[in-house]
Each structure stands twice: as structure tokens, then as C-alpha cells.
Motif scaffolding. Structure first.
Motif, PDB file in Angstrom:
ATOM      1  N   ALA A 128       0.830  -1.203   0.000  1.00  0.00           N
ATOM      2  CA  ALA A 128       0.000   0.000   0.000  1.00  0.00           C
ATOM      3  C   ALA A 128       0.868   1.259   0.000  1.00  0.00           C
ATOM      4  CB  ALA A 128      -0.937   0.001   1.205  1.00  0.00           C
ATOM      5  N   ILE A 129       1.921   1.238   0.816  1.00  0.00           N
ATOM      6  CA  ILE A 129       2.812   2.403   0.891  1.00  0.00           C
ATOM      7  C   ILE A 129       3.382   2.713  -0.496  1.00  0.00           C
ATOM      8  CG2 ILE A 129       4.898   3.343   1.956  1.00  0.00           C
ATOM      9  CD1 ILE A 129       4.410   1.330   4.278  1.00  0.00           C
ATOM     10  N   ILE A 130       3.699   1.650  -1.243  1.00  0.00           N
ATOM     11  CA  ILE A 130       4.292   1.828  -2.578  1.00  0.00           C
ATOM     12  C   ILE A 130       3.220   2.170  -3.616  1.00  0.00           C
ATOM     13  CG2 ILE A 130       5.652   0.683  -4.376  1.00  0.00           C
ATOM     14  CD1 ILE A 130       6.503  -1.302  -1.997  1.00  0.00           C
ATOM     15  N   LEU A 131       2.068   1.472  -3.543  1.00  0.00           N
ATOM     16  CA  LEU A 131       1.076   1.561  -4.618  1.00  0.00           C
ATOM     17  C   LEU A 131       0.159   2.784  -4.525  1.00  0.00           C
ATOM     18  CD1 LEU A 131      -0.004  -2.181  -5.001  1.00  0.00           C
ATOM     19  CD2 LEU A 131       1.307  -0.810  -6.624  1.00  0.00           C
ATOM     20  N   ILE A 132      -0.162   3.232  -3.311  1.00  0.00           N
ATOM     21  CA  ILE A 132      -1.133   4.330  -3.174  1.00  0.00           C
ATOM     22  C   ILE A 132      -0.740   5.564  -4.004  1.00  0.00           C
ATOM     23  CG2 ILE A 132      -2.092   6.044  -1.553  1.00  0.00           C
ATOM     24  CD1 ILE A 132      -2.389   3.727   0.477  1.00  0.00           C
ATOM     25  N   PRO A 133       0.507   6.060  -3.900  1.00  0.00           N
ATOM     26  CA  PRO A 133       0.853   7.239  -4.709  1.00  0.00           C
ATOM     27  C   PRO A 133       0.756   6.972  -6.217  1.00  0.00           C
ATOM     28  CG  PRO A 133       2.481   6.857  -2.986  1.00  0.00           C
ATOM     29  CD  PRO A 133       1.607   5.654  -3.016  1.00  0.00           C
ATOM     30  N   LEU A 134       1.055   5.751  -6.633  1.00  0.00           N
ATOM     31  CA  LEU A 134       1.014   5.420  -8.061  1.00  0.00           C
ATOM     32  C   LEU A 134      -0.420   5.339  -8.567  1.00  0.00           C
ATOM     33  CD1 LEU A 134       3.763   2.615  -8.160  1.00  0.00           C
ATOM     34  CD2 LEU A 134       4.009   5.012  -8.839  1.00  0.00           C
ATOM     35  N   VAL A 135      -1.267   4.578  -7.848  1.00  0.00           N
ATOM     36  CA  VAL A 135      -2.656   4.385  -8.283  1.00  0.00           C
ATOM     37  C   VAL A 135      -3.442   5.693  -8.174  1.00  0.00           C
ATOM     38  CG1 VAL A 135      -4.782   3.085  -7.841  1.00  0.00           C
ATOM     39  CG2 VAL A 135      -2.583   1.944  -7.677  1.00  0.00           C
ATOM     40  N   THR A 154      -2.727   4.224   9.720  1.00  0.00           N
ATOM     41  CA  THR A 154      -1.363   4.234   9.192  1.00  0.00           C
ATOM     42  C   THR A 154      -1.265   4.756   7.764  1.00  0.00           C
ATOM     43  OG1 THR A 154      -1.716   1.872   8.967  1.00  0.00           O
ATOM     44  CG2 THR A 154      -0.148   2.565  10.618  1.00  0.00           C
ATOM     45  N   MET A 155      -2.274   4.434   6.925  1.00  0.00           N
ATOM     46  CA  MET A 155      -2.189   4.818   5.525  1.00  0.00           C
ATOM     47  C   MET A 155      -2.825   6.181   5.240  1.00  0.00           C
ATOM     48  SD  MET A 155      -0.427   2.857   3.807  1.00  0.00           S
ATOM     49  CE  MET A 155       0.595   2.197   5.090  1.00  0.00           C
ATOM     50  N   LEU A 156      -3.487   6.757   6.255  1.00  0.00           N
ATOM     51  CA  LEU A 156      -4.207   8.011   6.029  1.00  0.00           C
ATOM     52  C   LEU A 156      -3.272   9.126   5.559  1.00  0.00           C
ATOM     53  CD1 LEU A 156      -7.130   8.998   6.198  1.00  0.00           C
ATOM     54  CD2 LEU A 156      -6.594   9.970   8.422  1.00  0.00           C
ATOM     55  N   GLY A 157      -2.099   9.193   6.143  1.00  0.00           N
ATOM     56  CA  GLY A 157      -1.127  10.202   5.757  1.00  0.00           C
ATOM     57  C   GLY A 157      -0.707  10.051   4.302  1.00  0.00           C
ATOM     58  N   VAL A 158      -0.460   8.823   3.893  1.00  0.00           N
ATOM     59  CA  VAL A 158      -0.047   8.552   2.508  1.00  0.00           C
ATOM     60  C   VAL A 158      -1.164   8.940   1.548  1.00  0.00           C
ATOM     61  CG1 VAL A 158       0.844   6.791   0.944  1.00  0.00           C
ATOM     62  CG2 VAL A 158       1.316   6.618   3.378  1.00  0.00           C
ATOM     63  N   ILE A 159      -2.410   8.583   1.908  1.00  0.00           N
ATOM     64  CA  ILE A 159      -3.557   8.899   1.063  1.00  0.00           C
ATOM     65  C   ILE A 159      -3.756  10.417   0.978  1.00  0.00           C
ATOM     66  CG2 ILE A 159      -6.082   8.700   0.854  1.00  0.00           C
ATOM     67  CD1 ILE A 159      -5.737   5.882   2.194  1.00  0.00           C
ATOM     68  N   ALA A 160      -3.674  11.097   2.113  1.00  0.00           N
ATOM     69  CA  ALA A 160      -3.849  12.552   2.137  1.00  0.00           C
ATOM     70  C   ALA A 160      -2.823  13.238   1.241  1.00  0.00           C
ATOM     71  CB  ALA A 160      -3.734  13.065   3.568  1.00  0.00           C
ATOM     72  N   LYS A 161      -1.606  12.739   1.253  1.00  0.00           N
ATOM     73  CA  LYS A 161      -0.543  13.312   0.435  1.00  0.00           C
ATOM     74  C   LYS A 161      -0.811  13.109  -1.045  1.00  0.00           C
ATOM     75  CE  LYS A 161       3.734  13.175   2.945  1.00  0.00           C
ATOM     76  NZ  LYS A 161       4.927  12.341   3.187  1.00  0.00           N
ATOM     77  N   SER A 162      -1.348  11.924  -1.407  1.00  0.00           N
ATOM     78  CA  SER A 162      -1.447  11.574  -2.825  1.00  0.00           C
ATOM     79  C   SER A 162      -2.772  11.995  -3.464  1.00  0.00           C
ATOM     80  CB  SER A 162      -1.272  10.067  -3.016  1.00  0.00           C
ATOM     81  OG  SER A 162      -0.397   9.533  -2.071  1.00  0.00           O
ATOM     82  N   THR A 163      -3.825  12.267  -2.642  1.00  0.00           N
ATOM     83  CA  THR A 163      -5.136  12.594  -3.219  1.00  0.00           C
ATOM     84  C   THR A 163      -5.659  13.922  -2.666  1.00  0.00           C
ATOM     85  OG1 THR A 163      -6.408  11.441  -1.519  1.00  0.00           O
ATOM     86  CG2 THR A 163      -5.660  10.121  -3.387  1.00  0.00           C
ATOM     87  N   ASN A 164      -6.962  14.181  -2.885  1.00  0.00           N
ATOM     88  CA  ASN A 164      -7.554  15.432  -2.394  1.00  0.00           C
ATOM     89  C   ASN A 164      -8.263  15.223  -1.054  1.00  0.00           C
ATOM     90  OD1 ASN A 164      -9.951  14.083  -3.023  1.00  0.00           O
ATOM     91  ND2 ASN A 164     -10.001  14.975  -5.074  1.00  0.00           N
ATOM     92  N   LYS A 165      -8.847  16.312  -0.539  1.00  0.00           N
ATOM     93  CA  LYS A 165      -9.483  16.246   0.781  1.00  0.00           C
ATOM     94  C   LYS A 165     -10.696  15.328   0.806  1.00  0.00           C
ATOM     95  CE  LYS A 165      -8.169  20.517   3.065  1.00  0.00           C
ATOM     96  NZ  LYS A 165      -8.618  21.845   3.526  1.00  0.00           N
ATOM     97  N   GLU A 166     -11.487  15.399  -0.283  1.00  0.00           N
ATOM     98  CA  GLU A 166     -12.692  14.577  -0.333  1.00  0.00           C
ATOM     99  C   GLU A 166     -12.337  13.093  -0.270  1.00  0.00           C
ATOM    100  OE1 GLU A 166     -14.609  14.200  -3.992  1.00  0.00           O
ATOM    101  OE2 GLU A 166     -16.513  13.558  -3.155  1.00  0.00           O
ATOM    102  N   THR A 167     -11.361  12.694  -1.062  1.00  0.00           N
ATOM    103  CA  THR A 167     -10.928  11.299  -1.068  1.00  0.00           C
ATOM    104  C   THR A 167     -10.378  10.885   0.293  1.00  0.00           C
ATOM    105  OG1 THR A 167     -10.327  11.607  -3.384  1.00  0.00           O
ATOM    106  CG2 THR A 167      -9.564   9.592  -2.316  1.00  0.00           C
TER     107      THR A 167
END
Lengths: 190, 90
Positions: A128-135, A154-167
Motif C-alpha cells: 500500500a505504501i508503494i502503490l497508493i501514490p502510483l494508483v 497508518t495509511m491516512l497520511g499517505v492517502i492525504a498526500k497523494s489525493t484530495n481532501k474529499e478522497t
């Protein structure tokens, strides 16, 4: 995660070299205490409840689809491994929450499948750490789904960095619903 | 036992919603009970001779489960996103 992995390794090593009687009640009580503490954590986040209502429809669809995607595709592992359908479903039902799923399955079913589930969910977390920014570049919700139950912590930070607020909010809600569904689904499956 | 776990979970959520036991977080009960449980899980694996032979298989089996689960999750949710999700960023 290193601490948790060391705990498993330390357990395996002492299991090989020592022979101590561990009462069954002890692990059951520990498990109940763990699930209780997680419940307190989820319940005590007051902002969660009001925030969740705003995006409820998307959160619900996102959660259901992540659950179905994980379980249906996860069960395809029966064609490549020795697992039967029940075991493949059970191991897939951790949704990245390696600590709870591994422990619950080893308690309810078998230590082998517990270890498989634990490892599978650790791998899911690492991927997930690797794939989230790519996907995320192609599908933000797809990226959020990789985290599964861990999208709320744990993954919320990675998701917040790679996507928008709504996501990010949807990812959080998905994490809450999937976290709730892990103990329920594992209990139903086994 | 299964019912007991679910009840413990629900009681936990209720107490969390009530705002009780906030001091509990400081001692990280989730982390330490997990560490102990994982240690016992490892112990059972290590203490079972037939099990130890299977350890290589566990890694590969787990990899299949993880990769397939991820593919399914991405596939299902991205289809929803592309075709059905109506609300745009607020």
C-alpha cells in the motif's frame, strides 16, 4: 510494525526452544481486551461521527466495494495455493489489519492460517505504501481502497498526500467501516 | 468466545462514545496486547513441529492473498469512481 514483527519472531524462536504451557483463556482474554481497546479508540473520536455523515453514500459504496473486491479476488488464491475457499476468504478478510486478523484467525481457526493472514496483511500494508501514490494518479478511490482498514490510521497520511481532501475523508470513513467489519467478518467466516 | 469478542468490541465503542477511559490511550493497550498476542501466536507456530515445515509456503500463500485482494479492491472501487460517483469535490 517492526515491533510487531519482532514479537512474532520472538514467539516462534521461544516456541522452538522452550516448552511452556499457555492457558487458552489467556489469549482469549487478551484478544477481548485488544478488541475492547480498539472499540474505545474508535468511539472516542467524536469528530468522526459528524464528518462521516457528510460523505456517507460514497463512503458506503467505497467500503462495500473494497470488501467485495478483497474477498472475491482474494479467494482466487484457491487456484494457486493449498487454501480452501473458507481459508482464502478468512485470510483476505483482514483488509490490511494484520495485528487483529492474524490473532483472531489463529485463535478461532488455526495458527497456520493466522500466520498466513498476518503475513498477507503485512504484505498488503507494505505494498500500500508503494502503490497508493502510483494508483492515486489514475484512480484516487482505487488508491484509498488499497489501504483497506488501515486507511483510517497508518495509511491516512499517505492517502492525504497523494489525493484530495474529499478522497481522504472517504478513505477515513472506509477505514472505520472496514475496521468494524474485520472482527465481524472473521467471526462469521470461521 | 466469538460472541464475547463482539460484545467486548461494542462495549469498547460505547465507552469511547461516552468519553470514558481516555487515560487508557496513554498506556497504548492496543499495541501491547497486540505484541503479546502476536508473541503467543508465534509461540504456537514455533512449538508445532509439523507447522515449521510449512513456513516457506506461508510466505507465498500470503503473497497471493495480498496481491489478489489489492487488485480486487482497486478494480471494484475505480469502476465505481469512473462510472457511478456523482458528487464532485466540494
Amino acid at each position: 510494525m517492526i515491533l510487531l514483527l519482532s514479537a512474532v519472531v520472538a514467539g516462534i524462536i521461544s516456541g522452538i526452544y522452550f516448552n511452556v504451557y499457555i492457558p487458552n483463556n489467556l489469549t482469549t482474554i487478551l484478544l477481548m481486551f485488544l478488541v475492547f481497546s480498539v472499540g474505545v479508540d474508535i468511539g472516542s473520536e467524536e469528530k468522526i461521527l459528524s464528518k462521516l455523515k457528510i460523505n456517507m453514500k460514497n463512503i458506503l459504496f467505497q467500503s462495500i466495494l473494497t470488501i467485495l473486491g478483497s474477498l472475491i479476488f482474494g479467494s482466487l488464491a484457491i487456484f494457486f495455493t493449498d487454501l480452501n475457499l473458507k481459508e482464502a476468504l478468512g485470510a483476505s478478510a483482514g483488509f490490511g489489519w494484520y495485528s487483529l486478523s492474524g490473532v483472531m484467525i489463529s485463535n478461532l481457526y488455526s495458527p497456520v492460517l493466522g500466520a498466513i493472514s498476518f503475513t498477507a496483511n503485512v504484505i498488503r500494508e507494505i505494498l500500500a505504501i508503494i502503490l497508493i501514490p502510483l494508483v492515486a494518479k489514475w484512480s484516487p478511490l482505487g488508491a484509498a481502497s488499497i489501504g483497506g482498514a488501515t486507511s483510517m490510521d497508518t495509511m491516512l497520511g499517505v492517502i492525504a498526500k497523494s489525493t484530495n481532501k474529499e478522497t481522504t475523508l472517504i478513505a477515513f470513513g472506509q477505514g472505520v467501516i472496514l475496521s468494524l467489519s474485520v472482527p465481524v467478518l472473521i467471526t462469521i467466516i470461521f | 468466545m466469538m460472541v464475547g469478542i463482539l460484545i467486548a468490541f461494542l462495549i469498547g465503542i460505547f465507552i469511547g462514545l461516552k468519553g470514558w477511559l481516555k487515560w487508557l490511550k496513554k498506556i497504548k493497550p492496543v499495541l501491547w496486547s497486540t505484541v503479546l498476542l502476536l508473541f503467543f501466536m508465534g509461540y504456537e507456530i514455533g512449538n508445532d513441529d509439523t507447522l515449521l515445515f510449512q513456513i516457506k509456503e506461508i510466505g507465498f500463500t500470503a503473497l497471493y492473498i495480498a496481491v489478489f485482494s489489492i487488485i480486487g479492491s482497486i478494480l471494484f472501487t475505480s469502476i465505481y469512481e469512473k462510472f457511478f460517483k456523482k458528487e464532485k469535490t466540494k
